[in-house]
Design an enzyme around this catalytic site. Structure first.
Site, PDB file in Angstrom:
ATOM      1  N   SER A 222       0.850  -1.189   0.000  1.00 12.01           N
ATOM      2  CA  SER A 222       0.000   0.000   0.000  1.00 12.01           C
ATOM      3  C   SER A 222       0.888   1.241   0.000  1.00 12.01           C
ATOM      4  O   SER A 222       1.679   1.427  -0.912  1.00 12.01           O
ATOM      5  CB  SER A 222      -0.961  -0.040   1.190  1.00 12.01           C
ATOM      6  OG  SER A 222      -2.001   0.892   1.024  1.00 12.01           O
ATOM      7  N   GLU A 347      -8.929  -4.471  -4.364  1.00 16.24           N
ATOM      8  CA  GLU A 347      -8.296  -3.749  -3.264  1.00 16.24           C
ATOM      9  C   GLU A 347      -9.309  -3.002  -2.396  1.00 16.24           C
ATOM     10  O   GLU A 347      -9.304  -3.114  -1.166  1.00 16.24           O
ATOM     11  CB  GLU A 347      -7.275  -2.748  -3.820  1.00 16.24           C
ATOM     12  CG  GLU A 347      -6.133  -3.359  -4.625  1.00 16.24           C
ATOM     13  CD  GLU A 347      -4.985  -3.836  -3.756  1.00 16.24           C
ATOM     14  OE1 GLU A 347      -5.069  -3.702  -2.515  1.00 16.24           O
ATOM     15  OE2 GLU A 347      -3.996  -4.356  -4.317  1.00 16.24           O
ATOM     16  N   HIS A 439      -7.871  -5.573  -0.157  1.00 11.06           N
ATOM     17  CA  HIS A 439      -6.651  -4.888   0.264  1.00 11.06           C
ATOM     18  C   HIS A 439      -6.078  -5.575   1.500  1.00 11.06           C
ATOM     19  O   HIS A 439      -6.815  -5.936   2.415  1.00 11.06           O
ATOM     20  CB  HIS A 439      -6.995  -3.436   0.578  1.00 11.06           C
ATOM     21  CG  HIS A 439      -5.824  -2.507   0.644  1.00 11.06           C
ATOM     22  ND1 HIS A 439      -4.910  -2.387  -0.365  1.00 11.06           N
ATOM     23  CD2 HIS A 439      -5.427  -1.624   1.602  1.00 11.06           C
ATOM     24  CE1 HIS A 439      -4.010  -1.472  -0.046  1.00 11.06           C
ATOM     25  NE2 HIS A 439      -4.302  -1.004   1.155  1.00 11.06           N
TER      26      HIS A 439
END
Length: 520
Positions: A222, A347, A439
């Site tokens: 991320s 995600e 995610h």
């Protein structure tokens, strides 16, 4: 405990698990623990919370990091040190605890084999490294949107990379406005400068922990994935690492004008001048609250975040970041560095997972337009994602948000790299909890820690260990050799490793994203 004066390691007796190592600033004490899986190295030493810089408080708060002064005696490195994250911001499914305290700039080192005793010639003997030079090294930069996250996560424990012959380091850095905010008379990109000093620490000290400073892979997820891509495109950072592994990388590349506008706006809200003196007069808790208010995300702001990006993060400053990361990569910066990058299939679909019923009645076209899908690309995009569009409006909205914020940006980075050595993957295995690959889902597979805490809320019951073996094994291969074990990506329809059950290598595995690349 007995000391061998011919080496920098205190030899441990059989009735203790403590061990000591000399660093450039002083001696540190860590602890041996077992690894997992019944193969490879059976034990791993953890050295937690070693300071690489002075505490960023008082006159050092809004300044570039200052290397840690040497200390006398032995520093206990048995517990995680203070984190820049305060409290639980509630933005991640990864267990990332906050630790109170002021000295927040630290490294955590995990190693299977400390530096061996000196040989007859006085040269250091490395533990099973290439030509005795030491083991390959993984440096992990945590995510959290550049305003949250913690290196103290049990998922980031390097013991199973140690089991497989990789020394592992996790680093901390200043977050939010303290780390990245524009201040009129302060150094820019203070969080980026923290990354650089931590990597300098690795170059200076990792040999003492059994690592090879000439074989350092930087990796993150991320914002951490964005961090390693930012470093890949930074001329001043090239000597500090050799490979890059970017998981769901989120680049910031905040423009100078936007950074300054945000800093001036925050100062005005606080009622102070936008200077070091002004912001220093605002307490940490108060500034953090103002930052939260200024960056609050909601349904009305999603479109602007997609279009403009995050307001706090690495900033183009004509100093460390001379241009956008993509422009730097296109200009050939970092072209000699092998790169692995990829993303999960969905995600940010979780952003709509609680709105399945209500979105059923929302007109699909206006919603997708509000999220950033150009009208010119709508028909082609929906056709390319017909399987997801057939599930629900929430699912296609989540897939679009994922593609706009992660997957299309990733493919542009791949294109910018041209013929540079690049490997691409997709993480497609659907979570047993959410029913899609959300995610953060791939992080415990990367670290091979499916037996870790808080796993079921993310992955559901009994996530497949064989998939963790594949993801983690490819990461070990890349860190060790610079090749993860599947074909390099070439052209628009290059080979992509698709992690699923079964895992497979597929040409043009991101074809469903291409309508966005053509339209933007």
């Amino acid at each position: 405990m007995r000391r061998n004066h011919r080496e920098n390691v205190v030899m441990t007796d059989t009735d203790t698990d403590l061990v000591e190592v000399d660093t450039a600033a002083g001696r540190v004490r860590g602890r041996w623990r077992p690894t997992a899986g019944g193969r490879g190295n059976p034990r791993s030493a953890a050295f937690l919370g070693i300071p690489f810089a002075e505490a960023p408080i008082g006159p050092l708060r809004f300044q570039a990091p200052v290397p840690k002064r040497p200390w006398d005696g032995v520093l206990d490195a048995l517990e995680f040190a203070a984190t820049a994250q305060r409290g639980d911001p509630g933005v991640t499914l990864i267990p990332e605890p906050s630790v109170e305290g002021e000295s927040t700039l630290n490294v955590n080192v995990f190693t299977p084999a400390l530096r061996q005793a000196q040989g007859p010639s006085g040269a250091a003997q490395g533990p099973r490294g290439a030509e005795g030079a030491g083991l390959p090294v993984l440096v992990w930069i945590h995510g959290g949107g550049y305003f949250a996250g913690s290196p103290a996560s049990p998922w980031y424990d390097g013991r199973n990379f140690n089991r497989d012959g990789v020394v592992t380091v996790s680093i901390s850095y200043r977050l939010g406005f303290d780390g990245f905010g524009w201040i009129e008379d302060a150094p820019s990109n203070r969080g980026v400068r923290d990354w650089l000093l931590a990597l300098e620490w690795v170059q200076q000290n990792i040999a003492a922990f059994g690592g090879d400073p000439a074989r350092v892979t930087i990796a993150g997820q991320s914002a951490g994935g964005g961090a390693v891509l930012t470093l890949l495109g930074m001329e001043q950072a090239q000597h500090l690492f050799h490979n890059v592994y970017a998981i769901s990388g989120a680049l910031a590349d905040v423009t100078p004008a936007r950074a300054e506008a945000f800093g001036r706006g925050l100062a005005a809200t606080a009622g102070v001048e936008p200077t070091v003196a002004g912001f220093s007069s605002v307490g940490e808790e108060r500034l953090l609250e103002l930052q939260k208010q200024a960056t609050k995300l909601g349904p009305a702001s999603i479109g602007s975040v997609v279009a403009e990006g995050l307001p706090l993060g690495p900033t183009i400053d004509d100093d460390l970041l001379l241009r956008s990361t993509r422009a730097s990569l296109a200009a050939g910066v970092g072209a000699d560095k092998p790169l692995v990058l990829g993303a999960t299939d969905d995600e940010f679909t979780m952003a709509f997972s609680g709105a399945e019923k209500s979105l059923r009645w929302v007109p699909r076209g206006p919603l997708l337009k509000k999220l950033g899908l150009p009208k010119s690309a709508r028909r082609e995009y929906l056709a390319a994602n017909a399987d997801i569009a057939a599930l629900s409006t929430a699912r296609i909205a989540g897939r679009l948000l994922t593609d706009l914020m992660f997957r299309s940006a990733m493919l542009r980075v791949v294109a910018d790299r041209g013929d540079a050595p690049t490997w691409v993957y997709r993480f497609s295995w659907p979570s047993g909890r959410f029913g899609f690959a959300e995610h953060c889902l791939d992080v415990p597979f990367f670290f091979d820690c499916l037996d870790g805490p808080a796993m079921e809320p993310l992955a559901g019951p009994n996530p497949p260990q064989e998939l963790a073996d594949e993801v983690h094994g490819a990461a070990v291969a890349f860190i060790s050799t610079g090749d993860p074990g599947w074909p390099r990506h070439h052209g628009d329809a290059g080979i992509v490793r698709v992690y699923d059950t079964p895992t497979r290598d597929v040409a043009d595995a991101y074809a469903s994203v291409r309508p966005l690349l053509v339209s933007q």
